[in-house]
Design an enzyme around this catalytic site. Structure first.
Site, PDB file in Angstrom:
ATOM      1  N   MET A 176      -2.270  -9.563   6.946  1.00  0.00           N
ATOM      2  CA  MET A 176      -1.560  -8.324   6.925  1.00  0.00           C
ATOM      3  C   MET A 176      -1.459  -7.580   8.234  1.00  0.00           C
ATOM      4  O   MET A 176      -1.155  -7.808   9.130  1.00  0.00           O
ATOM      5  CB  MET A 176      -2.975  -7.610   5.615  1.00  0.00           C
ATOM      6  CG  MET A 176      -2.929  -9.421   4.870  1.00  0.00           C
ATOM      7  SD  MET A 176      -1.678  -8.782   2.926  1.00  0.00           S
ATOM      8  CE  MET A 176      -2.086  -8.217   1.790  1.00  0.00           C
ATOM      9  N   CYS A 177      -2.694  -6.465   7.363  1.00  0.00           N
ATOM     10  CA  CYS A 177      -2.271  -5.274   8.795  1.00  0.00           C
ATOM     11  C   CYS A 177      -0.741  -3.870   7.950  1.00  0.00           C
ATOM     12  O   CYS A 177       0.035  -4.420   7.891  1.00  0.00           O
ATOM     13  CB  CYS A 177      -2.014  -5.865  10.184  1.00  0.00           C
ATOM     14  SG  CYS A 177      -4.109  -6.412  10.776  1.00  0.00           S
ATOM     15  N   GLY A 178      -0.989  -2.822   8.209  1.00  0.00           N
ATOM     16  CA  GLY A 178      -0.304  -2.147   7.478  1.00  0.00           C
ATOM     17  C   GLY A 178      -0.302  -1.071   8.626  1.00  0.00           C
ATOM     18  O   GLY A 178      -0.968  -0.866   9.378  1.00  0.00           O
ATOM     19  N   ARG A 230      -3.714  -3.315   2.964  1.00  0.00           N
ATOM     20  CA  ARG A 230      -3.174  -4.281   3.754  1.00  0.00           C
ATOM     21  C   ARG A 230      -4.011  -4.477   4.945  1.00  0.00           C
ATOM     22  O   ARG A 230      -3.781  -4.902   5.424  1.00  0.00           O
ATOM     23  CB  ARG A 230      -1.714  -4.417   4.457  1.00  0.00           C
ATOM     24  CG  ARG A 230      -0.761  -3.944   3.516  1.00  0.00           C
ATOM     25  CD  ARG A 230       0.815  -3.760   4.060  1.00  0.00           C
ATOM     26  NE  ARG A 230       0.796  -5.367   5.354  1.00  0.00           N
ATOM     27  CZ  ARG A 230       1.473  -5.907   4.396  1.00  0.00           C
ATOM     28  NH1 ARG A 230       1.865  -5.927   3.466  1.00  0.00           N
ATOM     29  NH2 ARG A 230       1.974  -7.467   5.556  1.00  0.00           N
ATOM     30  N   THR A 251      -3.273   0.403   9.775  1.00  0.00           N
ATOM     31  CA  THR A 251      -5.117  -0.162   9.069  1.00  0.00           C
ATOM     32  C   THR A 251      -5.290  -2.466   8.900  1.00  0.00           C
ATOM     33  O   THR A 251      -4.034  -2.667   8.886  1.00  0.00           O
ATOM     34  CB  THR A 251      -4.115  -0.239   6.958  1.00  0.00           C
ATOM     35  OG1 THR A 251      -3.315  -0.787   7.036  1.00  0.00           O
ATOM     36  CG2 THR A 251      -4.369   1.212   7.134  1.00  0.00           C
TER      37      THR A 251
END
Lengths: 295, 232
Positions: free
Chosen positions: A1-3, A32, A146
Protein backbone atom coordinates in the site's frame (compact mmCIF):
# COMPACT_ATOMS: atom_id res chain seq x y z
CA UNK A 1 0.00 0.00 0.00
CA UNK A 2 1.52 3.35 1.18
CA UNK A 3 -0.23 6.65 0.72
CA UNK A 4 1.09 9.62 -1.18
CA UNK A 5 -0.12 13.20 -0.99
CA UNK A 6 1.27 16.32 -2.60
CA UNK A 7 0.17 19.90 -3.08
CA UNK A 8 1.78 22.37 -5.45
CA UNK A 9 0.19 25.78 -4.92
CA UNK A 10 -0.28 28.26 -7.74
CA UNK A 11 -2.41 30.73 -5.80
CA UNK A 12 -0.22 32.50 -3.21
CA UNK A 13 -3.33 33.26 -1.15
CA UNK A 14 -3.43 29.57 -0.20
CA UNK A 15 0.16 29.50 1.09
CA UNK A 16 -0.76 30.16 4.74
CA UNK A 17 -3.03 27.08 4.54
CA UNK A 18 -0.50 24.68 2.99
CA UNK A 19 0.18 22.80 6.22
CA UNK A 20 -3.44 22.46 7.26
CA UNK A 21 -4.46 21.24 3.80
CA UNK A 22 -1.55 18.79 3.74
CA UNK A 23 -2.45 17.56 7.23
CA UNK A 24 -5.99 16.82 6.10
CA UNK A 25 -4.74 14.99 3.00
CA UNK A 26 -2.24 12.95 5.03
CA UNK A 27 -4.92 11.99 7.57
CA UNK A 28 -7.02 10.44 4.80
CA UNK A 29 -4.15 8.17 3.77
CA UNK A 30 -3.32 6.75 7.20
CA UNK A 31 -4.92 3.36 6.58
CA UNK A 32 -2.75 2.94 3.47
CA UNK A 33 0.35 3.19 5.67
CA UNK A 34 0.00 3.48 9.40
CA UNK A 35 3.55 2.64 10.48
CA UNK A 36 5.42 5.84 9.74
CA UNK A 37 5.20 9.08 7.84
CA UNK A 38 7.15 11.97 6.49
CA UNK A 39 6.42 15.35 5.02
CA UNK A 40 8.39 17.96 3.13
CA UNK A 41 7.48 21.62 3.03
CA UNK A 42 8.83 24.12 0.53
CA UNK A 43 8.98 27.83 1.31
CA UNK A 44 8.34 28.00 5.05
CA UNK A 45 10.09 31.06 6.55
CA UNK A 46 10.42 29.51 10.02
CA UNK A 47 12.01 26.25 8.89
CA UNK A 48 14.12 27.92 6.25
CA UNK A 49 14.46 31.70 6.83
CA UNK A 50 15.11 33.92 3.81
CA UNK A 51 18.78 33.99 2.91
CA UNK A 52 19.51 30.86 4.87
CA UNK A 53 19.70 27.19 4.03
CA UNK A 54 18.38 24.43 6.23
CA UNK A 55 19.15 20.81 6.94
CA UNK A 56 16.87 18.18 8.48
CA UNK A 57 18.57 15.66 10.77
CA UNK A 58 17.56 12.47 12.56
CA UNK A 59 19.31 11.38 15.77
CA UNK A 60 20.97 14.77 16.14
CA UNK A 61 23.10 15.30 19.28
CA UNK A 62 21.61 18.00 21.49
CA UNK A 63 24.56 20.39 20.97
CA UNK A 64 24.61 19.99 17.19
CA UNK A 65 23.59 23.59 16.38
CA UNK A 66 26.35 24.96 18.61
CA UNK A 67 29.09 22.70 17.26
CA UNK A 68 28.05 23.33 13.64
CA UNK A 69 27.90 27.08 14.38
CA UNK A 70 31.39 27.04 15.89
CA UNK A 71 32.78 25.12 12.93
CA UNK A 72 31.21 27.46 10.36
CA UNK A 73 31.62 30.68 12.33
CA UNK A 74 27.95 31.63 12.00
CA UNK A 75 24.86 31.51 14.16
CA UNK A 76 22.93 28.28 13.56
CA UNK A 77 19.26 28.18 14.44
CA UNK A 78 17.67 24.91 15.56
CA UNK A 79 14.12 23.60 15.75
CA UNK A 80 13.30 20.45 17.68
CA UNK A 81 10.51 18.65 15.82
CA UNK A 82 11.13 15.24 17.37
CA UNK A 83 12.42 12.97 16.08
CA UNK A 84 13.61 15.42 13.41
CA UNK A 85 15.89 18.37 14.18
CA UNK A 86 16.01 21.24 11.71
CA UNK A 87 19.07 23.51 11.57
CA UNK A 88 19.26 26.70 9.54
CA UNK A 89 22.17 29.02 8.85
CA UNK A 90 23.34 31.66 6.35
CA UNK A 91 25.67 29.31 4.46
CA UNK A 92 25.27 27.21 1.30
CA UNK A 93 23.01 24.19 1.84
CA UNK A 94 25.62 21.65 0.76
CA UNK A 95 28.16 23.11 3.19
CA UNK A 96 25.66 23.00 6.05
CA UNK A 97 24.75 19.37 5.27
CA UNK A 98 28.37 18.29 4.89
CA UNK A 99 29.30 19.95 8.18
CA UNK A 100 26.48 18.13 9.98
CA UNK A 101 27.61 14.81 8.48
CA UNK A 102 31.22 15.45 9.53
CA UNK A 103 30.47 16.56 13.08
CA UNK A 104 27.65 14.09 13.80
CA UNK A 105 28.49 10.88 11.93
CA UNK A 106 25.86 8.91 13.89
CA UNK A 107 23.11 11.29 12.78
CA UNK A 108 21.30 11.05 9.42
CA UNK A 109 20.72 13.99 7.10
CA UNK A 110 17.21 13.50 5.69
CA UNK A 111 16.92 16.69 3.67
CA UNK A 112 18.71 19.90 2.83
CA UNK A 113 18.33 22.92 0.62
CA UNK A 114 17.49 26.59 0.38
CA UNK A 115 13.75 26.02 0.33
CA UNK A 116 12.80 22.54 1.60
CA UNK A 117 12.39 21.10 5.09
CA UNK A 118 11.88 17.38 5.59
CA UNK A 119 10.26 15.92 8.71
CA UNK A 120 10.06 12.17 9.36
CA UNK A 121 9.12 9.79 12.11
CA UNK A 122 7.57 6.45 12.99
CA UNK A 123 4.13 5.80 14.40
CA UNK A 124 0.68 7.15 13.57
CA UNK A 125 0.98 9.71 10.76
CA UNK A 126 -1.73 11.90 12.37
CA UNK A 127 0.23 12.10 15.63
CA UNK A 128 3.43 12.84 13.74
CA UNK A 129 1.76 15.65 11.79
CA UNK A 130 0.65 17.24 15.07
CA UNK A 131 4.12 16.80 16.59
CA UNK A 132 5.65 18.47 13.56
CA UNK A 133 3.22 21.37 13.96
CA UNK A 134 2.19 20.75 10.37
CA UNK A 135 -1.36 22.18 10.60
CA UNK A 136 -0.04 25.72 11.10
CA UNK A 137 2.82 25.58 8.59
CA UNK A 138 2.84 27.84 5.53
CA UNK A 139 4.62 27.26 2.24
CA UNK A 140 4.15 26.96 -1.52
CA UNK A 141 4.55 23.23 -1.99
CA UNK A 142 4.34 20.16 0.20
CA UNK A 143 4.53 16.39 -0.11
CA UNK A 144 3.62 13.69 2.38
CA UNK A 145 3.78 9.94 2.69
CA UNK A 146 2.23 7.33 4.94
CA UNK A 147 4.27 4.16 4.83
CA UNK A 148 3.37 0.49 4.93
CA UNK A 149 6.85 -1.03 5.14
CA UNK A 150 7.52 -3.85 2.69
CA UNK A 151 11.19 -3.74 1.68
CA UNK A 152 12.92 -2.56 4.85
CA UNK A 153 12.45 -1.94 8.56
CA UNK A 154 10.15 0.61 10.15
CA UNK A 155 12.55 3.37 11.12
CA UNK A 156 12.44 7.13 10.80
CA UNK A 157 15.35 6.93 8.33
CA UNK A 158 13.41 4.42 6.25
CA UNK A 159 10.38 6.72 6.02
CA UNK A 160 9.68 8.78 2.95
CA UNK A 161 10.33 11.33 1.52
CA UNK A 162 13.85 10.55 0.45
CA UNK A 163 15.44 13.94 0.02
CA UNK A 164 18.99 13.14 -1.04
CA UNK A 165 19.70 16.04 -3.40
CA UNK A 166 19.35 19.79 -2.75
CA UNK A 167 15.67 20.79 -2.45
CA UNK A 168 14.68 17.40 -3.90
CA UNK A 169 12.13 14.95 -2.52
CA UNK A 170 10.90 11.59 -3.77
CA UNK A 171 8.03 9.56 -2.34
CA UNK A 172 6.99 6.15 -3.61
CA UNK A 173 4.05 3.80 -3.46
CA UNK A 174 5.10 0.33 -4.56
CA UNK A 175 8.39 -1.52 -4.60
CA UNK A 176 11.42 -1.78 -6.85
CA UNK A 177 12.48 -5.35 -7.61
CA UNK A 178 15.97 -4.69 -8.99
CA UNK A 179 17.03 -1.97 -6.58
CA UNK A 180 19.92 -3.95 -5.10
CA UNK A 181 21.75 -4.28 -8.41
CA UNK A 182 21.27 -0.57 -9.14
CA UNK A 183 22.37 0.23 -5.60
CA UNK A 184 25.59 -1.72 -6.11
CA UNK A 185 26.28 0.20 -9.32
CA UNK A 186 25.70 3.53 -7.58
CA UNK A 187 27.89 2.47 -4.64
CA UNK A 188 30.65 1.58 -7.11
CA UNK A 189 30.41 5.18 -8.30
CA UNK A 190 30.84 6.44 -4.75
CA UNK A 191 27.21 7.07 -3.80
CA UNK A 192 26.60 6.58 -0.06
CA UNK A 193 23.25 5.27 1.25
CA UNK A 194 21.52 6.01 4.55
CA UNK A 195 19.04 3.11 4.62
CA UNK A 196 18.17 -0.29 3.20
CA UNK A 197 15.05 1.20 1.63
CA UNK A 198 14.44 0.46 -2.06
CA UNK A 199 13.00 3.94 -2.55
CA UNK A 200 16.27 5.55 -1.49
CA UNK A 201 17.90 3.87 -4.51
CA UNK A 202 15.37 5.58 -6.77
CA UNK A 203 15.96 8.92 -5.07
CA UNK A 204 19.77 8.57 -5.34
CA UNK A 205 19.40 7.62 -9.01
CA UNK A 206 17.26 10.68 -9.75
CA UNK A 207 19.53 12.98 -7.72
CA UNK A 208 22.58 11.74 -9.60
CA UNK A 209 21.02 12.45 -12.99
CA UNK A 210 19.80 15.88 -11.88
CA UNK A 211 23.32 16.65 -10.63
CA UNK A 212 24.67 15.61 -14.03
CA UNK A 213 22.40 18.13 -15.75
CA UNK A 214 19.28 16.18 -16.68
CA UNK A 215 15.98 17.93 -16.13
CA UNK A 216 13.39 16.24 -13.93
CA UNK A 217 11.45 14.77 -16.83
CA UNK A 218 14.58 13.18 -18.29
CA UNK A 219 15.73 11.86 -14.91
CA UNK A 220 12.38 10.15 -14.41
CA UNK A 221 12.42 8.71 -17.93
CA UNK A 222 15.84 7.23 -17.20
CA UNK A 223 14.48 5.79 -13.95
CA UNK A 224 11.67 4.14 -15.92
CA UNK A 225 14.19 2.52 -18.26
CA UNK A 226 16.32 1.15 -15.44
CA UNK A 227 13.99 0.24 -12.56
CA UNK A 228 11.70 -2.79 -12.48
CA UNK A 229 8.77 -3.07 -10.13
CA UNK A 230 5.59 -1.29 -9.24
CA UNK A 231 5.66 2.38 -8.59
CA UNK A 232 3.78 5.58 -8.40
CA UNK A 233 6.32 8.32 -7.68
CA UNK A 234 5.84 11.92 -6.66
CA UNK A 235 9.03 13.94 -7.07
CA UNK A 236 9.45 17.56 -6.09
CA UNK A 237 12.26 20.08 -6.55
CA UNK A 238 12.76 23.79 -5.91
CA UNK A 239 10.56 24.61 -8.92
CA UNK A 240 8.85 21.38 -10.00
CA UNK A 241 6.24 18.82 -9.03
CA UNK A 242 6.28 15.54 -10.97
CA UNK A 243 4.27 12.31 -11.06
CA UNK A 244 5.18 9.08 -12.84
CA UNK A 245 3.75 5.55 -12.79
CA UNK A 246 5.26 2.31 -14.06
CA UNK A 247 4.02 0.81 -17.38
CA UNK A 248 1.64 -1.61 -15.63
CA UNK A 249 0.26 1.14 -13.37
CA UNK A 250 -1.10 -1.10 -10.62
CA UNK A 251 -0.40 1.50 -7.97
CA UNK A 252 -3.06 4.17 -7.76
CA UNK A 253 -2.64 7.85 -8.45
CA UNK A 254 -5.05 10.70 -8.96
CA UNK A 255 -4.34 14.32 -9.84
CA UNK A 256 -6.49 17.40 -9.42
CA UNK A 257 -5.48 20.51 -11.33
CA UNK A 258 -7.01 23.96 -11.19
CA UNK A 259 -5.91 27.61 -11.26
CA UNK A 260 -5.12 27.52 -7.55
CA UNK A 261 -3.06 24.31 -7.33
CA UNK A 262 -1.97 20.93 -8.62
CA UNK A 263 -2.68 18.22 -6.07
CA UNK A 264 -1.82 14.55 -6.23
CA UNK A 265 -2.75 11.63 -4.00
CA UNK A 266 -3.11 7.87 -3.98
CA UNK A 267 -6.86 8.15 -3.67
CA UNK A 268 -9.50 10.77 -4.32
CA UNK A 269 -10.59 10.97 -0.69
CA UNK A 270 -7.28 12.70 0.12
CA UNK A 271 -8.24 15.44 -2.37
CA UNK A 272 -11.88 15.71 -1.35
CA UNK A 273 -11.29 18.41 1.27
CA UNK A 274 -9.29 20.79 -0.94
CA UNK A 275 -10.86 24.16 -1.70
CA UNK A 276 -12.44 24.31 -5.15
CA UNK A 277 -12.03 20.57 -5.74
CA UNK A 278 -15.50 20.35 -7.28
CA UNK A 279 -14.34 22.50 -10.19
CA UNK A 280 -10.84 21.03 -10.57
CA UNK A 281 -9.82 18.87 -13.52
CA UNK A 282 -9.39 15.43 -11.98
CA UNK A 283 -7.60 12.66 -13.82
CA UNK A 284 -5.65 9.48 -13.37
CA UNK A 285 -2.07 9.76 -14.70
CA UNK A 286 -1.37 7.45 -17.63
CA UNK A 287 1.13 4.64 -17.17
CA UNK A 288 4.75 5.24 -18.10
CA UNK A 289 4.18 8.94 -18.70
CA UNK A 290 6.09 11.64 -16.85
CA UNK A 291 3.98 14.59 -15.72
CA UNK A 292 5.88 17.70 -14.59
CA UNK A 293 4.35 20.94 -13.36
CA UNK A 294 6.65 23.93 -12.95
CA UNK A 295 6.36 26.89 -10.69
CA UNK B 1 -42.41 -14.86 6.31
CA UNK B 2 -40.53 -11.65 5.64
CA UNK B 3 -42.15 -9.13 3.41
CA UNK B 4 -40.05 -6.50 1.69
CA UNK B 5 -41.53 -3.09 2.23
CA UNK B 6 -40.19 -0.50 -0.16
CA UNK B 7 -40.39 2.99 1.22
CA UNK B 8 -40.43 5.86 -1.26
CA UNK B 9 -37.11 7.75 -0.89
CA UNK B 10 -34.42 8.39 1.64
CA UNK B 11 -31.28 10.49 1.81
CA UNK B 12 -28.08 9.46 3.54
CA UNK B 13 -25.49 12.16 4.20
CA UNK B 14 -22.08 10.55 4.53
CA UNK B 15 -20.86 13.62 6.38
CA UNK B 16 -22.92 12.34 9.30
CA UNK B 17 -23.55 8.67 8.41
CA UNK B 18 -20.92 5.92 8.14
CA UNK B 19 -20.42 3.73 5.09
CA UNK B 20 -21.41 0.74 7.21
CA UNK B 21 -24.69 2.37 8.24
CA UNK B 22 -25.44 3.28 4.63
CA UNK B 23 -24.75 -0.21 3.30
CA UNK B 24 -26.74 -1.82 6.13
CA UNK B 25 -29.70 0.42 5.31
CA UNK B 26 -29.44 -0.47 1.62
CA UNK B 27 -29.38 -4.17 2.48
CA UNK B 28 -32.28 -4.00 4.94
CA UNK B 29 -35.52 -5.63 3.93
CA UNK B 30 -37.27 -2.30 4.49
CA UNK B 31 -34.87 -0.49 2.18
CA UNK B 32 -36.43 2.48 0.39
CA UNK B 33 -37.16 2.24 -3.32
CA UNK B 34 -34.99 5.23 -4.05
CA UNK B 35 -31.95 6.44 -2.17
CA UNK B 36 -29.87 9.58 -2.47
CA UNK B 37 -26.33 9.56 -1.01
CA UNK B 38 -24.63 12.88 -0.40
CA UNK B 39 -21.05 13.83 0.56
CA UNK B 40 -19.37 10.57 -0.50
CA UNK B 41 -15.95 12.33 -0.46
CA UNK B 42 -14.26 9.39 -2.20
CA UNK B 43 -15.29 6.81 0.39
CA UNK B 44 -14.75 3.13 -0.44
CA UNK B 45 -17.24 0.29 -0.86
CA UNK B 46 -20.39 2.40 -1.18
CA UNK B 47 -23.59 0.64 -2.24
CA UNK B 48 -21.92 -2.77 -2.39
CA UNK B 49 -23.66 -6.10 -2.49
CA UNK B 50 -27.12 -4.71 -3.24
CA UNK B 51 -29.64 -7.41 -3.98
CA UNK B 52 -32.95 -5.73 -4.75
CA UNK B 53 -34.31 -3.44 -7.48
CA UNK B 54 -33.68 -0.10 -5.79
CA UNK B 55 -32.37 3.13 -7.33
CA UNK B 56 -29.33 4.63 -5.67
CA UNK B 57 -27.86 7.98 -6.70
CA UNK B 58 -24.53 9.02 -5.22
CA UNK B 59 -23.94 12.74 -5.46
CA UNK B 60 -20.15 13.07 -5.87
CA UNK B 61 -16.93 11.12 -6.31
CA UNK B 62 -16.59 7.63 -4.84
CA UNK B 63 -13.57 5.53 -3.87
CA UNK B 64 -12.81 1.86 -4.47
CA UNK B 65 -15.29 -0.90 -5.35
CA UNK B 66 -18.44 1.20 -5.49
CA UNK B 67 -21.53 -0.83 -6.40
CA UNK B 68 -19.51 -4.06 -6.38
CA UNK B 69 -21.36 -7.37 -6.61
CA UNK B 70 -24.53 -5.54 -7.61
CA UNK B 71 -27.68 -7.54 -8.31
CA UNK B 72 -30.91 -5.91 -9.52
CA UNK B 73 -30.13 -2.38 -8.25
CA UNK B 74 -29.62 0.69 -10.43
CA UNK B 75 -26.77 2.80 -9.10
CA UNK B 76 -25.82 6.20 -10.51
CA UNK B 77 -22.58 7.83 -9.42
CA UNK B 78 -22.74 11.51 -10.21
CA UNK B 79 -18.96 11.97 -10.30
CA UNK B 80 -15.81 9.89 -10.70
CA UNK B 81 -15.35 6.34 -9.44
CA UNK B 82 -12.22 4.76 -7.98
CA UNK B 83 -10.72 1.32 -8.60
CA UNK B 84 -13.07 -1.57 -9.37
CA UNK B 85 -16.44 0.13 -9.80
CA UNK B 86 -19.19 -2.48 -10.39
CA UNK B 87 -16.70 -5.27 -9.85
CA UNK B 88 -18.38 -8.66 -10.13
CA UNK B 89 -21.78 -7.16 -10.93
CA UNK B 90 -24.39 -9.85 -11.62
CA UNK B 91 -27.35 -7.78 -12.87
CA UNK B 92 -28.89 -4.32 -12.66
CA UNK B 93 -26.98 -1.27 -13.81
CA UNK B 94 -24.28 1.13 -12.72
CA UNK B 95 -23.76 4.52 -14.34
CA UNK B 96 -20.75 6.78 -13.70
CA UNK B 97 -21.20 10.28 -15.04
CA UNK B 98 -17.50 11.13 -14.76
CA UNK B 99 -14.38 8.98 -15.16
CA UNK B 100 -13.67 5.56 -13.71
CA UNK B 101 -10.36 4.32 -12.36
CA UNK B 102 -8.81 0.98 -13.26
CA UNK B 103 -10.55 -2.41 -13.30
CA UNK B 104 -14.04 -1.03 -13.92
CA UNK B 105 -16.50 -3.90 -14.24
CA UNK B 106 -13.84 -6.52 -13.46
CA UNK B 107 -15.13 -10.12 -13.49
CA UNK B 108 -18.73 -8.89 -13.80
CA UNK B 109 -21.20 -11.55 -14.90
CA UNK B 110 -24.13 -9.43 -16.01
CA UNK B 111 -25.90 -6.11 -15.93
CA UNK B 112 -24.93 -2.86 -17.64
CA UNK B 113 -22.06 -0.59 -16.64
CA UNK B 114 -22.04 2.84 -18.28
CA UNK B 115 -19.12 5.22 -17.86
CA UNK B 116 -19.85 8.55 -19.47
CA UNK B 117 -16.23 9.74 -19.22
CA UNK B 118 -13.00 7.77 -19.53
CA UNK B 119 -12.11 4.45 -17.93
CA UNK B 120 -8.50 3.76 -16.93
CA UNK B 121 -6.49 0.56 -17.30
CA UNK B 122 -7.95 -2.94 -17.24
CA UNK B 123 -11.54 -1.91 -17.92
CA UNK B 124 -13.61 -5.10 -18.08
CA UNK B 125 -10.74 -7.36 -17.07
CA UNK B 126 -11.97 -10.97 -17.00
CA UNK B 127 -15.50 -9.82 -17.83
CA UNK B 128 -17.90 -12.76 -17.74
CA UNK B 129 -21.14 -11.51 -19.24
CA UNK B 130 -21.44 -7.84 -18.31
CA UNK B 131 -22.11 -5.12 -20.86
CA UNK B 132 -19.83 -2.11 -20.49
CA UNK B 133 -20.29 1.10 -22.49
CA UNK B 134 -17.66 3.83 -22.14
CA UNK B 135 -18.30 7.30 -23.56
CA UNK B 136 -14.62 8.26 -23.63
CA UNK B 137 -11.35 6.34 -23.77
CA UNK B 138 -10.23 3.18 -22.01
CA UNK B 139 -6.75 2.36 -20.71
CA UNK B 140 -4.33 -0.45 -21.39
CA UNK B 141 -5.06 -4.18 -20.93
CA UNK B 142 -8.80 -3.65 -21.15
CA UNK B 143 -10.96 -6.77 -21.54
CA UNK B 144 -7.90 -8.87 -20.64
CA UNK B 145 -9.10 -12.50 -20.48
CA UNK B 146 -12.65 -11.36 -21.23
CA UNK B 147 -14.87 -14.44 -21.31
CA UNK B 148 -18.33 -13.15 -22.18
CA UNK B 149 -20.26 -9.90 -22.55
CA UNK B 150 -19.79 -6.78 -24.65
CA UNK B 151 -17.44 -3.81 -24.27
CA UNK B 152 -18.29 -0.67 -26.24
CA UNK B 153 -15.87 2.24 -26.40
CA UNK B 154 -16.82 5.50 -28.06
CA UNK B 155 -13.30 6.91 -27.75
CA UNK B 156 -9.86 5.28 -28.04
CA UNK B 157 -8.45 2.12 -26.47
CA UNK B 158 -5.03 1.78 -24.84
CA UNK B 159 -2.40 -0.87 -25.45
CA UNK B 160 -2.99 -4.64 -25.49
CA UNK B 161 -6.75 -4.46 -25.97
CA UNK B 162 -8.41 -7.81 -25.44
CA UNK B 163 -5.24 -9.69 -24.51
CA UNK B 164 -5.94 -13.44 -24.15
CA UNK B 165 -9.57 -12.81 -24.98
CA UNK B 166 -12.03 -15.69 -24.90
CA UNK B 167 -15.51 -14.81 -26.15
CA UNK B 168 -16.31 -11.25 -25.11
CA UNK B 169 -17.06 -8.89 -28.01
CA UNK B 170 -15.43 -5.47 -28.23
CA UNK B 171 -16.57 -2.47 -30.27
CA UNK B 172 -14.29 0.56 -30.50
CA UNK B 173 -15.08 3.75 -32.40
CA UNK B 174 -11.67 5.41 -32.04
CA UNK B 175 -8.06 4.39 -32.33
CA UNK B 176 -6.69 1.23 -30.71
CA UNK B 177 -3.10 1.65 -29.50
CA UNK B 178 -2.40 -2.08 -29.93
CA UNK B 179 -4.18 -5.41 -29.79
CA UNK B 180 -3.23 -7.99 -27.16
CA UNK B 181 -2.38 -11.62 -27.85
CA UNK B 182 -5.08 -13.45 -29.80
CA UNK B 183 -7.28 -10.36 -30.22
CA UNK B 184 -8.11 -9.53 -33.82
CA UNK B 185 -10.21 -7.14 -35.83
CA UNK B 186 -13.44 -8.76 -37.04
CA UNK B 187 -16.13 -8.10 -39.59
CA UNK B 188 -19.17 -6.01 -38.55
CA UNK B 189 -22.09 -8.08 -39.77
CA UNK B 190 -25.71 -6.96 -39.56
CA UNK B 191 -26.25 -8.72 -36.24
CA UNK B 192 -23.30 -6.84 -34.76
CA UNK B 193 -24.61 -3.48 -35.94
CA UNK B 194 -27.96 -4.32 -34.37
CA UNK B 195 -26.34 -5.50 -31.14
CA UNK B 196 -24.21 -2.36 -30.92
CA UNK B 197 -27.22 -0.12 -31.59
CA UNK B 198 -29.05 -1.82 -28.72
CA UNK B 199 -26.13 -1.28 -26.38
CA UNK B 200 -25.78 2.38 -27.38
CA UNK B 201 -29.49 2.91 -26.85
CA UNK B 202 -29.42 1.15 -23.50
CA UNK B 203 -26.52 3.35 -22.40
CA UNK B 204 -28.13 6.51 -23.75
CA UNK B 205 -25.37 7.40 -26.23
CA UNK B 206 -26.04 8.83 -29.64
CA UNK B 207 -23.47 7.31 -31.98
CA UNK B 208 -23.47 5.67 -35.39
CA UNK B 209 -22.68 1.93 -35.18
CA UNK B 210 -21.14 2.14 -38.65
CA UNK B 211 -18.22 4.09 -37.18
CA UNK B 212 -17.19 1.23 -34.89
CA UNK B 213 -14.80 -1.65 -35.41
CA UNK B 214 -15.43 -5.03 -33.85
CA UNK B 215 -12.66 -6.98 -32.14
CA UNK B 216 -12.73 -10.50 -30.82
CA UNK B 217 -10.76 -13.63 -30.14
CA UNK B 218 -8.82 -15.39 -32.91
CA UNK B 219 -9.25 -18.51 -30.74
CA UNK B 220 -5.64 -19.53 -31.21
CA UNK B 221 -4.95 -19.77 -27.48
CA UNK B 222 -7.75 -22.22 -26.75
CA UNK B 223 -5.65 -25.29 -27.37
CA UNK B 224 -2.08 -26.24 -26.68
CA UNK B 225 -0.01 -26.49 -29.83
CA UNK B 226 3.26 -28.28 -29.44
CA UNK B 227 4.79 -26.13 -32.17
CA UNK B 228 4.29 -23.14 -29.87
CA UNK B 229 5.79 -24.84 -26.81
CA UNK B 230 8.74 -22.48 -26.73
CA UNK B 231 6.36 -19.51 -26.54
CA UNK B 232 4.53 -20.72 -23.42
Amino acid sequence: MCGIVGLHLRDTALEPRLGSLLTGMLGQMVDRGPDSAGVAVYGNPVFSPAGESSVSVLDAPSDLAATVGDALGVTVGALDLAPTTVLHAPVPAALLADTVRALAPAATVIGFGDDVTVLKGTGDPRVLAENFGLPSVSGWQGVGHTRMATESAVTAAGSHPFAVGPDQCLVHNGSFSNHLSIKRELEDEGVVFDSENDTEVGARFVAQHLAEGADLEKALRLLGERFDGFYTLLVSTSDSFAVVRDPIACKPAIVAECDAYVAMASEFRALAGLPGIADAHIFEPEPDRVYVWQR
Amino acid sequence: MTTDTLLPTATYDLATTTTRELNAALHATEAPASVEVTNPQGAHALACGLNRPIDVRVDGHVGYYAAGMNQHAHVTIDGNAGVGVAENMMSGSVRVTGDASQSAGATAHGGLLVIEGNAAARCGISMKGVDIVVGGDIGHMSAFMGQAGRLVVLGDAGEALGDSLYEARIYVRGRVASLGADCVKKEMRAEHVAELQELLDAAGFDADPAEFTRYGSARQLYHFHVDNASAY
